[in-house]
Design a protein around this motif. Structure first.
Motif, short mmCIF file in Angstrom:
data_model
loop_
_atom_site.label_atom_id
_atom_site.label_comp_id
_atom_site.label_asym_id
_atom_site.label_seq_id
_atom_site.Cartn_x
_atom_site.Cartn_y
_atom_site.Cartn_z
N ARG A 105 49.26 71.21 39.68
CA ARG A 105 49.15 72.43 40.51
C ARG A 105 49.03 72.16 42.00
N LEU A 106 49.33 70.94 42.42
CA LEU A 106 49.29 70.58 43.83
C LEU A 106 50.68 70.14 44.25
N THR A 107 51.22 70.75 45.30
CA THR A 107 52.54 70.36 45.79
C THR A 107 52.39 69.14 46.68
N VAL A 108 53.14 68.09 46.34
CA VAL A 108 53.12 66.85 47.11
C VAL A 108 54.56 66.50 47.49
N ARG A 109 54.70 65.75 48.55
CA ARG A 109 56.02 65.33 49.03
C ARG A 109 56.21 63.88 48.64
N HIS A 159 53.77 61.92 54.05
CA HIS A 159 53.14 63.00 54.80
C HIS A 159 53.30 62.70 56.28
N ARG A 194 60.96 60.96 41.69
CA ARG A 194 60.07 61.04 40.54
C ARG A 194 60.41 60.00 39.50
N LEU A 222 53.40 59.08 48.19
CA LEU A 222 53.59 60.34 48.88
C LEU A 222 53.98 60.07 50.32
N THR A 231 61.09 64.73 48.62
CA THR A 231 61.18 65.91 47.76
C THR A 231 59.80 66.46 47.46
N ASP A 232 59.65 67.78 47.51
CA ASP A 232 58.39 68.42 47.12
C ASP A 232 58.35 68.51 45.60
N THR A 233 57.21 68.12 45.04
CA THR A 233 57.01 68.14 43.60
C THR A 233 55.60 68.63 43.31
N VAL A 234 55.43 69.39 42.24
CA VAL A 234 54.11 69.88 41.86
C VAL A 234 53.50 68.90 40.87
#
Length: 86
Positions: free
Chosen positions: A28-32, A79, A69, A77, A22-25
């Motif tokens: 202010r940085l979007t992380v998976r 990637h 989360r 993370l 899931t993409d989560t901020v």
């Protein structure tokens, strides 16, 4: 804050784990973020003492809904590796 960047997952199919992440901020940085159940599966497969310790902690804080989360799993993370074409 500690961050582990995962490009390979022992005991998991990367494409499947990446698809369910899931993409989560975060600040202010979007992380998976890897799904909670995949994180547990990867920790079991790794079998290192640190992974065993992480697994015990993660299971103690089992989320009501097993999302990435919850259960303090947010530091992991996912990637894709540079050669990933999924």
């Amino acid at each position: 804050m500690a961050i582990d960047i995962i490009t390979t997952l022992k005991g998991l199919d990367f494409a499947d784990a990446h698809a369910q992440a899931t993409d989560t901020v975060v600040e202010r940085l979007t992380v998976r973020l890897i799904h909670y159940q995949h994180l547990l599966q990867a920790k079991r497969a790794a079998g290192c003492p640190r992974d065993h310790n992480d697994l015990e902690k993660l299971q103690r804080f089992k989320p009501k809904t097993a999302g990435p989360r919850n259960a303090r799993a947010g530091r992991f993370l996912i990637h894709p590796p540079a050669n990933y074409c999924g």
